[in-house]
Design an enzyme around this catalytic site. Structure first.
Site, mmCIF file in Angstrom:
data_model
loop_
_atom_site.group_PDB
_atom_site.id
_atom_site.type_symbol
_atom_site.label_atom_id
_atom_site.label_comp_id
_atom_site.label_asym_id
_atom_site.label_seq_id
_atom_site.Cartn_x
_atom_site.Cartn_y
_atom_site.Cartn_z
ATOM 1 N NE ARG A 69 -1.102 2.476 2.921
ATOM 2 C CZ ARG A 69 -0.536 3.582 3.384
ATOM 3 N NH1 ARG A 69 -0.430 4.668 2.639
ATOM 4 N NH2 ARG A 69 -0.027 3.609 4.617
ATOM 5 C CG ASP A 70 3.298 4.362 2.947
ATOM 6 O OD1 ASP A 70 3.758 5.096 2.052
ATOM 7 O OD2 ASP A 70 3.176 4.738 4.125
ATOM 8 C CG HIS A 106 7.411 7.886 5.185
ATOM 9 N ND1 HIS A 106 7.250 7.285 3.962
ATOM 10 C CD2 HIS A 106 6.216 7.754 5.827
ATOM 11 C CE1 HIS A 106 6.001 6.833 3.856
ATOM 12 N NE2 HIS A 106 5.343 7.103 4.982
ATOM 13 C CG ASN A 125 6.626 3.393 5.245
ATOM 14 O OD1 ASN A 125 6.047 3.407 4.176
ATOM 15 N ND2 ASN A 125 6.097 3.852 6.356
ATOM 16 C CB CYS A 168 2.427 10.311 1.265
ATOM 17 S SG CYS A 168 0.744 10.942 1.142
HETATM 18 P P1 HMG Z 1 -13.563 13.717 -1.622
HETATM 19 O O1 HMG Z 1 -13.165 14.411 -2.834
HETATM 20 O O2 HMG Z 1 -13.683 14.535 -0.418
HETATM 21 O O3 HMG Z 1 -14.886 12.909 -1.681
HETATM 22 O O4 HMG Z 1 -12.549 12.497 -1.419
HETATM 23 P P2 HMG Z 1 -15.980 12.751 -2.697
HETATM 24 O O5 HMG Z 1 -16.997 11.960 -1.974
HETATM 25 O O6 HMG Z 1 -16.362 14.089 -3.285
HETATM 26 O O7 HMG Z 1 -15.345 11.842 -3.863
HETATM 27 C C1 HMG Z 1 -14.405 12.292 -4.816
HETATM 28 C C2 HMG Z 1 -14.204 11.179 -5.826
HETATM 29 O O8 HMG Z 1 -13.650 10.050 -5.159
HETATM 30 C C3 HMG Z 1 -15.511 10.696 -6.445
HETATM 31 O O9 HMG Z 1 -15.201 10.193 -7.747
HETATM 32 C C4 HMG Z 1 -15.884 9.522 -5.564
HETATM 33 O O10 HMG Z 1 -16.693 8.593 -6.218
HETATM 34 C C5 HMG Z 1 -14.544 8.924 -5.257
HETATM 35 P P3 HMG Z 1 -15.605 11.017 -9.050
HETATM 36 O O11 HMG Z 1 -17.081 11.181 -8.952
HETATM 37 O O12 HMG Z 1 -14.858 12.319 -8.948
HETATM 38 O O13 HMG Z 1 -15.148 10.132 -10.153
HETATM 39 N N1 HMG Z 1 -14.471 8.233 -3.948
HETATM 40 C C6 HMG Z 1 -14.007 6.994 -3.810
HETATM 41 N N2 HMG Z 1 -13.545 6.091 -4.701
HETATM 42 C C7 HMG Z 1 -13.142 4.893 -4.212
HETATM 43 N N3 HMG Z 1 -13.178 4.578 -2.891
HETATM 44 C C8 HMG Z 1 -13.644 5.460 -1.991
HETATM 45 C C9 HMG Z 1 -14.085 6.720 -2.447
HETATM 46 N N4 HMG Z 1 -14.574 7.794 -1.813
HETATM 47 C C10 HMG Z 1 -14.811 8.716 -2.745
HETATM 48 N N5 HMG Z 1 -13.635 5.129 -0.701
HETATM 49 C C11 HMG Z 1 -11.213 10.866 -0.336
HETATM 50 C C12 HMG Z 1 -12.232 11.990 -0.162
HETATM 51 C C13 HMG Z 1 -10.588 10.623 1.002
HETATM 52 C C14 HMG Z 1 -11.950 9.638 -0.837
HETATM 53 C C15 HMG Z 1 -10.159 11.292 -1.385
HETATM 54 O O14 HMG Z 1 -9.651 12.543 -1.036
HETATM 55 C C16 HMG Z 1 -9.019 10.299 -1.513
HETATM 56 O O15 HMG Z 1 -9.204 9.168 -1.939
HETATM 57 N N6 HMG Z 1 -7.777 10.727 -1.195
HETATM 58 C C17 HMG Z 1 -6.579 9.895 -1.336
HETATM 59 C C18 HMG Z 1 -6.047 9.617 0.008
HETATM 60 C C19 HMG Z 1 -4.849 8.669 -0.075
HETATM 61 O O16 HMG Z 1 -4.997 7.516 -0.446
HETATM 62 N N7 HMG Z 1 -3.652 9.167 0.325
HETATM 63 C C20 HMG Z 1 -2.488 8.345 0.413
HETATM 64 C C21 HMG Z 1 -2.573 7.416 1.590
HETATM 65 S S1 HMG Z 1 -2.375 8.238 3.170
HETATM 66 C C22 HMG Z 1 -0.662 8.130 3.484
HETATM 67 O O17 HMG Z 1 0.085 7.711 2.632
HETATM 68 C C23 HMG Z 1 -0.175 8.481 4.852
HETATM 69 C C24 HMG Z 1 0.104 7.228 5.715
HETATM 70 O O18 HMG Z 1 1.014 6.340 5.069
HETATM 71 C C25 HMG Z 1 0.679 7.637 7.083
HETATM 72 C C26 HMG Z 1 1.893 8.570 6.978
HETATM 73 O O19 HMG Z 1 2.865 8.235 6.277
HETATM 74 O O20 HMG Z 1 1.848 9.622 7.626
HETATM 75 C C27 HMG Z 1 -1.193 6.446 6.003
HETATM 76 MG MG MG Z 2 3.156 6.523 5.096
#
Ligand code: HMG
Ligand code: MG
Length: 307
Positions: free
Chosen positions: A21-22, A214, A254, A245
């Site tokens: 994933r990450d 990370h 990481n 990210c």
């Molecule tokens: P949004 O824009 O607020 O929500 O997204 P929305 O409801 O308006 O939806 C926008 C679009 O996303 C729509 O599609 C939805 O259908 C779709 P469109 O109509 O534009 O084609 N959608 C989804 N699709 C699939 N699965 C879902 C889903 N929800 C909405 N569950 C949302 C809010 C959070 C979904 C969006 O902003 C998003 O997906 N962001 C990406 C977040 C992400 O994956 N980031 C990377 C991981 S986090 C990370 O790496 C940090 C971590 O490792 C810890 C660290 O290192 O600190 C965990």
């Molecule tokens: Mg991370």
């Protein structure tokens, strides 16, 4: 805890492998078969926790778009927890349909990163998570909580440890089973990490906290060693040190799982994971990504520097 000289360390740790994933969310998209093979190989190393995908917007993170297919086609090993990211109820519904064992919600200790990453404020994210946790608990699915930017935020600058402490406490209060503290940009050094963990430990037990570091500035192992001495026994790591990210530009992956295993081996801390199999898995995935592992241990193994 065991004691060597004046240093207290845990006897065993839980490793949460976040590479599929990450790791892969920040690499060129791979064929489905390769992703499946990666999870399968990881599950034969002795790992018990593998974050195998994310149910997030495909427009935002295209690399995770086929997570349902990954979960449908992996060969599940008994006793292995296959987990995923679920930012909202829609994500959780897909995760439940995919038969995941655990899910994770994710927010940030800084508003800037929260907005860019999940398109809402910190308080809105916590409200959203309440619905996720309510539905997950009906299905007896534990919910982990990620808290990003515990040291620095790429948009807001330094994060105060008290901010990390209070959001971590709120996440526990709404029902997260564990809070994974993310040094998302990888700027932390052991003293800064110690201050954050100390603050969080005023509100939480060590067994409720995980370290997610990370390695951008090469400090992740040192930071982990600091966390181990403070009683943290849950470690997130990524095979070959893959990843980063998409919303923390310039941050690298990481801490590499192989490097964590080698550190733990040297410290006499049990992980239950086979180091050589992990190294082989690191080289397997790197060949498909057309790159070399960032893990020093995997690079050393190439020259047979250890058995
Ligand atoms: P949004 O824009 O607020 O929500 O997204 P929305 O409801 O308006 O939806 C926008 C679009 O996303 C729509 O599609 C939805 O259908 C779709 P469109 O109509 O534009 O084609 N959608 C989804 N699709 C699939 N699965 C879902 C889903 N929800 C909405 N569950 C949302 C809010 C959070 C979904 C969006 O902003 C998003 O997906 N962001 C990406 C977040 C992400 O994956 N980031 C990377 C991981 S986090 C990370 O790496 C940090 C971590 O490792 C810890 C660290 O290192 O600190 C965990
Ligand atoms: Mg991370």
């Amino acid at each position: 805890m065991m004691s060597h000289t004046n240093i207290s360390l845990p006897e065993s740790v839980k490793i949460v492998e976040v590479g599929p994933r990450d790791g892969l969310q920040n690499e060129a998209a791979l064929p489905l078969e390769v992703k499946i093979e990666l999870v399968n190989r990881l599950s034969r190393t002795g790992l018990k926790h593998i974050e195998s995908g994310a149910f997030v917007s495909a427009a935002k993170v295209p690399q995770m778009a086929n997570s349902s297919e990954v979960f449908a086609r992996i060969s599940r090993q008994p006793g292995v927890n296959y987990c995923t990211l679920t930012p909202n109820v829609r994500g959780l519904e897909s995760a439940i349909a995919s038969g995941v064992n655990q899910v994770a919600v994710f927010t940030s200790a800084s508003e800037g990163f929260c907005q860019r990453n999940i398109n809402c404020s910190i308080s809105q994210s916590l409200e959203r998570f309440k619905d996720v946790i309510a539905l997950a608990s009906k299905h007896a699915i534990p919910v982990r909580g990620y808290l990003s930017c515990i040291v620095d935020c790429p948009y807001d600058g330094a994060t105060h440890p008290s901010q990390v402490m209070s959001i971590a406490r709120e996440m526990l209060d709404i029902g997260c089973c564990e809070i994974s503290l993310g040094d998302t940009v990888g700027t932390g050094t052991p003293l800064k990490i110690a201050k954050v963990i100390e603050a969080v430990l005023s509100q939480a037990k060590p067994e409720q906290i995980a370290a997610h570091f990370h390695d951008t500035y090469g400090q992740a192992l040192a930071n982990l060693y600091q966390a181990l001495q403070m009683g943290i026994t849950s470690i997130d790591s990524s095979v070959a040190g893959l990843g980063g990210c998409p919303y923390a530009y310039g941050a690298v992956g990481n801490v590499a799982t192989e490097d964590v295993l080698y550190l733990c081996q040297g410290l006499g801390i049990s992980t239950g994971i086979n180091l050589n199999q992990m190294i082989n898995t690191a080289w397997f995935i790197c060949q498909h990504l057309n790159k070399r592992p960032t893990s020093k241990v995997s690079l050393a193994a190439e020259h047979k520097l250890f058995s």
